[in-house]
Design a protein around this motif. Structure first.
Motif, mmCIF file in Angstrom:
data_model
loop_
_atom_site.group_PDB
_atom_site.id
_atom_site.type_symbol
_atom_site.label_atom_id
_atom_site.label_comp_id
_atom_site.label_asym_id
_atom_site.label_seq_id
_atom_site.Cartn_x
_atom_site.Cartn_y
_atom_site.Cartn_z
ATOM 1 N N SER B 173 0.829 -1.200 0.000
ATOM 2 C CA SER B 173 0.000 0.000 0.000
ATOM 3 C C SER B 173 0.869 1.258 0.000
ATOM 4 O O SER B 173 0.586 2.239 -0.688
ATOM 5 C CB SER B 173 -0.905 -0.038 1.233
ATOM 6 O OG SER B 173 -1.578 1.169 1.395
ATOM 7 N N LYS B 174 1.967 1.195 0.748
ATOM 8 C CA LYS B 174 2.846 2.362 0.879
ATOM 9 C C LYS B 174 3.768 2.543 -0.331
ATOM 10 O O LYS B 174 4.020 3.663 -0.772
ATOM 11 C CB LYS B 174 3.697 2.189 2.151
ATOM 12 C CG LYS B 174 4.583 3.378 2.487
ATOM 13 C CD LYS B 174 5.360 3.123 3.769
ATOM 14 C CE LYS B 174 6.468 4.147 3.954
ATOM 15 N NZ LYS B 174 7.426 3.726 4.986
ATOM 16 N N ASN B 175 4.290 1.414 -0.857
ATOM 17 C CA ASN B 175 5.353 1.497 -1.876
ATOM 18 C C ASN B 175 4.948 1.139 -3.298
ATOM 19 O O ASN B 175 5.705 1.388 -4.238
ATOM 20 C CB ASN B 175 6.532 0.607 -1.453
ATOM 21 C CG ASN B 175 7.169 1.080 -0.161
ATOM 22 O OD1 ASN B 175 7.700 2.180 -0.093
ATOM 23 N ND2 ASN B 175 7.094 0.258 0.880
ATOM 24 N N GLY B 176 3.812 0.503 -3.470
ATOM 25 C CA GLY B 176 3.371 0.152 -4.827
ATOM 26 C C GLY B 176 3.094 1.425 -5.619
ATOM 27 O O GLY B 176 2.425 2.333 -5.126
ATOM 28 N N ALA B 177 3.601 1.501 -6.849
ATOM 29 C CA ALA B 177 3.455 2.745 -7.625
ATOM 30 C C ALA B 177 2.016 2.985 -8.059
ATOM 31 O O ALA B 177 1.628 4.117 -8.332
ATOM 32 C CB ALA B 177 4.357 2.691 -8.854
ATOM 33 N N ASP B 178 1.227 1.914 -8.147
ATOM 34 C CA ASP B 178 -0.156 2.066 -8.614
ATOM 35 C C ASP B 178 -1.052 1.049 -7.917
ATOM 36 O O ASP B 178 -0.924 -0.162 -8.163
ATOM 37 C CB ASP B 178 -0.202 1.882 -10.143
ATOM 38 C CG ASP B 178 -1.538 2.320 -10.738
ATOM 39 O OD1 ASP B 178 -2.382 2.865 -9.995
ATOM 40 O OD2 ASP B 178 -1.727 2.118 -11.957
ATOM 41 N N ASP B 179 -1.946 1.534 -7.061
ATOM 42 C CA ASP B 179 -2.976 0.674 -6.471
ATOM 43 C C ASP B 179 -2.384 -0.600 -5.853
ATOM 44 O O ASP B 179 -2.782 -1.715 -6.220
ATOM 45 C CB ASP B 179 -4.008 0.323 -7.559
ATOM 46 C CG ASP B 179 -5.235 -0.390 -6.996
ATOM 47 O OD1 ASP B 179 -5.422 -0.414 -5.761
ATOM 48 O OD2 ASP B 179 -5.993 -0.960 -7.819
ATOM 49 N N ASN B 180 -1.439 -0.427 -4.935
ATOM 50 C CA ASN B 180 -0.827 -1.554 -4.202
ATOM 51 C C ASN B 180 0.087 -2.442 -5.055
ATOM 52 O O ASN B 180 0.612 -3.431 -4.549
ATOM 53 C CB ASN B 180 -1.892 -2.482 -3.589
ATOM 54 C CG ASN B 180 -2.366 -1.995 -2.236
ATOM 55 O OD1 ASN B 180 -2.628 -0.803 -2.054
ATOM 56 N ND2 ASN B 180 -2.448 -2.901 -1.270
ATOM 57 N N VAL B 181 0.244 -2.130 -6.316
ATOM 58 C CA VAL B 181 1.052 -2.980 -7.205
ATOM 59 C C VAL B 181 2.404 -2.308 -7.472
ATOM 60 O O VAL B 181 2.458 -1.109 -7.757
ATOM 61 C CB VAL B 181 0.308 -3.237 -8.542
ATOM 62 C CG1 VAL B 181 1.143 -4.126 -9.454
ATOM 63 C CG2 VAL B 181 -1.056 -3.858 -8.268
ATOM 64 N N PHE B 182 3.470 -3.094 -7.406
ATOM 65 C CA PHE B 182 4.826 -2.578 -7.656
ATOM 66 C C PHE B 182 5.073 -2.389 -9.158
ATOM 67 O O PHE B 182 6.029 -2.943 -9.720
ATOM 68 C CB PHE B 182 5.878 -3.531 -7.070
ATOM 69 C CG PHE B 182 5.957 -3.498 -5.567
ATOM 70 C CD1 PHE B 182 6.227 -2.311 -4.890
ATOM 71 C CD2 PHE B 182 5.757 -4.654 -4.818
ATOM 72 C CE1 PHE B 182 6.289 -2.278 -3.495
ATOM 73 C CE2 PHE B 182 5.824 -4.627 -3.429
ATOM 74 C CZ PHE B 182 6.086 -3.438 -2.762
ATOM 75 N N VAL B 183 4.198 -1.592 -9.751
ATOM 76 C CA VAL B 183 4.291 -1.367 -11.209
ATOM 77 C C VAL B 183 5.670 -0.830 -11.589
ATOM 78 O O VAL B 183 6.175 -1.113 -12.679
ATOM 79 C CB VAL B 183 3.171 -0.409 -11.676
ATOM 80 C CG1 VAL B 183 3.346 -0.022 -13.135
ATOM 81 C CG2 VAL B 183 1.807 -1.048 -11.473
ATOM 82 N N GLN B 184 6.295 -0.097 -10.676
ATOM 83 C CA GLN B 184 7.616 0.478 -10.990
ATOM 84 C C GLN B 184 8.670 -0.582 -11.317
ATOM 85 O O GLN B 184 9.674 -0.282 -11.953
ATOM 86 C CB GLN B 184 8.111 1.370 -9.839
ATOM 87 C CG GLN B 184 8.390 0.661 -8.514
ATOM 88 C CD GLN B 184 7.209 0.678 -7.541
ATOM 89 O OE1 GLN B 184 6.060 0.460 -7.943
ATOM 90 N NE2 GLN B 184 7.481 0.898 -6.276
ATOM 91 N N PHE B 185 8.437 -1.835 -10.904
ATOM 92 C CA PHE B 185 9.411 -2.902 -11.162
ATOM 93 C C PHE B 185 9.048 -3.779 -12.374
ATOM 94 O O PHE B 185 9.771 -4.714 -12.699
ATOM 95 C CB PHE B 185 9.555 -3.808 -9.922
ATOM 96 C CG PHE B 185 10.056 -3.079 -8.698
ATOM 97 C CD1 PHE B 185 11.060 -2.129 -8.787
ATOM 98 C CD2 PHE B 185 9.525 -3.361 -7.444
ATOM 99 C CE1 PHE B 185 11.528 -1.451 -7.660
ATOM 100 C CE2 PHE B 185 9.983 -2.688 -6.304
ATOM 101 C CZ PHE B 185 10.986 -1.733 -6.417
ATOM 102 N N TYR B 186 7.901 -3.493 -13.018
ATOM 103 C CA TYR B 186 7.400 -4.381 -14.076
ATOM 104 C C TYR B 186 7.436 -3.695 -15.443
ATOM 105 O O TYR B 186 6.585 -2.851 -15.744
ATOM 106 C CB TYR B 186 5.967 -4.821 -13.762
ATOM 107 C CG TYR B 186 5.795 -5.460 -12.396
ATOM 108 C CD1 TYR B 186 6.805 -6.249 -11.844
ATOM 109 C CD2 TYR B 186 4.634 -5.292 -11.658
ATOM 110 C CE1 TYR B 186 6.652 -6.843 -10.598
ATOM 111 C CE2 TYR B 186 4.473 -5.885 -10.410
ATOM 112 C CZ TYR B 186 5.486 -6.644 -9.881
ATOM 113 O OH TYR B 186 5.322 -7.222 -8.651
ATOM 114 N N PRO B 187 8.371 -4.095 -16.299
ATOM 115 C CA PRO B 187 8.529 -3.385 -17.575
ATOM 116 C C PRO B 187 7.320 -3.488 -18.503
ATOM 117 O O PRO B 187 7.154 -2.644 -19.386
ATOM 118 C CB PRO B 187 9.755 -4.053 -18.208
ATOM 119 C CG PRO B 187 9.881 -5.382 -17.539
ATOM 120 C CD PRO B 187 9.351 -5.185 -16.143
#
Lengths: 206, 206
Positions: B173-187
């Protein structure tokens, strides 16, 4: 650029380019061929049209830091190599243990980025770097498999001719665990190969 | 085992387990919900049934050596983390920039194996190690997202209860770039998020 050269070494192509060779007697049964619909598409000069949406194909495995040179310097763990297979080809391989005609693999390279918060270590896939494709198509290539380099992400080619046989085909043919494919490196395909080889051994022992 | 603990830390769950909470007002429009068909399936006690064939979902990215501890010892580059999303959820995210209800992510861990011939270096994905799953489902979880640990590959659970909120949910919730998801790590997801955020900014600037 240097990384890309390694990929070119990884892949293999054909000396004969764009020749529309009649289906050879070594070709698998037509029944195991995939529908042409979203299979390999060729331009009139024999170039392969870059497949769209390969990211949604079935992912078979990743590797990092692949190198054919000793002591090569690389950033962090080296590039991520993501390998995908056309979903229809995956289904046929799962059912039969054979890669059907029109099988396509995509190899997408991503530069490594270092993990930041919330992790203290590790690497994830950063920028998309380059794309290469392998195709099994006896209708177009006497050896069955051909390999294509679509170049760097910032200038991706819309079409590509097969690369020379000595660059990729020879190595895939010699080292691929199953039909020119490096199944030994792909965790999604390894169990399928093993299951079919076991079944095949059991059959011949009867 | 230690690796697995890290994964548990990575994921987040809910304090309330299996409560069938009515859809909250914060839930997205029902029109953006996925068909239930192959979405999350729950047992009568609220446990999530392990999804089948997650390997054929859309692969969004790999990482290696993820660690929340300083100076952790690990084999080679550390474990490979493969993350997959349900294809239907991927299509909705691509079109709308929102993760719909019934979105599921699978996190599969593979131990690293060292590349052998024909490569001189690098690592590929060895044995399947463990599985965890994230689900977005306001019908079942007041916070929307819940996280499930199906354990080690040699003894994978058929069903799993959500893990406690403090273990994974808080961090996502705190670090996921979009809606709890770590989109920042997924190309595969990053460009989609960027495109929709840009479009959204352009709209609000008008």
């Amino acid at each position: 650029m240097r990384h890309w050269m390694l990929v070119v070494i990884l892949l293999a192509g054909l000396v004969s380019v764009g020749a529309h060779v009649p289906k050879s007697s070594a070709a698998p049964d037509i029944a195991s061929a995939l529908p042409q619909g979203d299979g390999p598409q060729y331009a009139s000069d024999g170039a392969l049209v870059r497949p769209k949406n390969f990211e949604t194909w079935v992912f078979v495995g990743a590797s990092t830091g692949l190198s054919y040179e000793q002591d090569m310097k690389m950033k962090g763990p080296g590039e991520f190599h993501n390998v995908y297979i056309r979903p229809e080809a995956y289904q046929v391989y799962k059912q039969t243990g054979k890669f059907p005609e029109k099988t396509m693999f995509a190899l997408a390279l991503y530069s490594p980025d270092e993990k930041v918060s919330p992790s203290h270590a590790g690497y994830f896939e950063g920028d998309f770097d380059s794309l290469a494709v392998a195709v099994k198509d006896h209708d177009h290539f006497p050896e069955g498999w051909a390999y294509f380099n679509f170049g760097s992400a910032h200038d991706l080619s819309a079409r590509a001719m097969p690369v020379s046989k000595s660059n990729c085909y020879s190595c895939h043919s010699k080292n691929g665990a199953d039909d020119n494919v490096f199944v030994q490196f792909y965790p999604i395909l390894r169990p399928i190969m093993k299951a079919h080889k076991s079944a095949s051994s059991a059959d011949s022992a009867r």
